[in-house]
Write a protein that holds these residues in place. Sequence first.
Motif, PDB file in Angstrom:
ATOM      1  N   ARG A  39       0.870  -1.187   0.000  1.00  0.00           N
ATOM      2  CA  ARG A  39       0.000   0.000   0.000  1.00  0.00           C
ATOM      3  C   ARG A  39       0.903   1.231   0.000  1.00  0.00           C
ATOM      4  O   ARG A  39       1.620   1.488   0.959  1.00  0.00           O
ATOM      5  N   LEU A  41      -0.154   4.607  -0.977  1.00  0.00           N
ATOM      6  CA  LEU A  41      -0.921   5.775  -0.561  1.00  0.00           C
ATOM      7  C   LEU A  41      -2.340   5.311  -0.267  1.00  0.00           C
ATOM      8  O   LEU A  41      -2.684   4.163  -0.579  1.00  0.00           O
ATOM      9  N   TRP A  59       6.646   6.384  -7.455  1.00  0.00           N
ATOM     10  CA  TRP A  59       5.881   7.271  -6.577  1.00  0.00           C
ATOM     11  C   TRP A  59       5.114   8.312  -7.386  1.00  0.00           C
ATOM     12  O   TRP A  59       3.990   8.684  -7.028  1.00  0.00           O
ATOM     13  N   VAL A  63       1.135   8.849  -7.062  1.00  0.00           N
ATOM     14  CA  VAL A  63       0.531  10.136  -6.703  1.00  0.00           C
ATOM     15  C   VAL A  63      -0.404  10.623  -7.810  1.00  0.00           C
ATOM     16  O   VAL A  63      -1.472  11.179  -7.545  1.00  0.00           O
ATOM     17  N   HIS A 106       0.263  13.579   2.801  1.00  0.00           N
ATOM     18  CA  HIS A 106       1.008  12.321   2.935  1.00  0.00           C
ATOM     19  C   HIS A 106       2.484  12.657   2.927  1.00  0.00           C
ATOM     20  O   HIS A 106       2.925  13.605   2.255  1.00  0.00           O
ATOM     21  N   ARG A 108       4.833  11.305   1.488  1.00  0.00           N
ATOM     22  CA  ARG A 108       5.458  11.124   0.173  1.00  0.00           C
ATOM     23  C   ARG A 108       4.978  12.155  -0.850  1.00  0.00           C
ATOM     24  O   ARG A 108       5.319  12.052  -2.031  1.00  0.00           O
ATOM     25  N   VAL A 109       4.203  13.139  -0.409  1.00  0.00           N
ATOM     26  CA  VAL A 109       3.677  14.155  -1.316  1.00  0.00           C
ATOM     27  C   VAL A 109       3.971  15.535  -0.744  1.00  0.00           C
ATOM     28  O   VAL A 109       3.682  15.806   0.418  1.00  0.00           O
TER      29      VAL A 109
END
Length: 310
Positions: A39, A41, A59, A63, A106, A108-109
């Motif tokens: 998983r 996001l 990624w 996104v 998030h 990662r964003v």
Amino acid sequence: MPSPPRIPRRLAFLPFRGSRAVAEGLITWAMLRGPAWHRLLPDVYVHREGYRVDDHRMWCDAVALLLPPEAAIAGPSAAYLWGVDLLRRDAPVSVLLPRTARLRTHARVQVTRSALPRSDRTRFGGLPVTTALRTAFDLGRQGSREEATIAVDALLHRRVVKLPALRAYADAHPRWPGLPLLRQVLALAEPLSESPMETRLRLLLLDAGLPPATAQHDVLDARGRFVGRVDLAWPGLRVAVEYDGDHHRERVHFRQDVARLNALRAAGWLVLRFTADDVLRRPAQTVDMVAAALRERRDEWNTTHVNSPR
């Protein structure tokens, strides 16, 4: 022994929306909770065969599945998609969102809110991304002058952006944040710079007050034959400065460099070679060496011309 479950082809390597895959009958929620899936996001998964924790493209793919239609991948992530890698390994995906758009936060964003007209958005590699021109415009207004110049140099060198177009775009957006920095960058930009370290070395010498050098200069011998191309040059003095990256230590490159250096010396050139340590950890000594070489050659030139018969 039971055979492993068959993985649907559409889900084998690229990230996907879990809810959509379940709704289409490609997989079940119970399967997604198993060890074969990661998983990434909320509602975005990838099969373990396609999972690479430091793969920025993976990624970006993930996104993009969650972006509103009017948003786009931007900044360093857009530069990466345009072929310019300025990212650290664990960098989040940079996105631009209009102020009215929404996206869950998030780690990662990294979200920046800004006006993003349709003309500044495109699709590249199947992903929504800021145009190369808008990407250069944004990166040229961010961070330090060195970081901004490195980014703009790299995009110019990649030939996805042209300097006149970037200047015109900046002139058309005079009130945007960061324009004073971008104007400095545009005055310093060098499309011929081949690496971030070359840009750093060039800026180091300029900031020390040394005369501007010619980038990627072709050296010819007395007969007009090509000898070699040097990173930075003062042709009138026959002084060259080169940045040596790690690839120069490989045996084939080393042998080629020795032959090339000997040919440059035979053509009357003084060549100084520097590494990342010289630029980043010994900048004062690096500047002193280049300045001394320029003085030495200038004194030689003056002596030769003063003493030469008329």
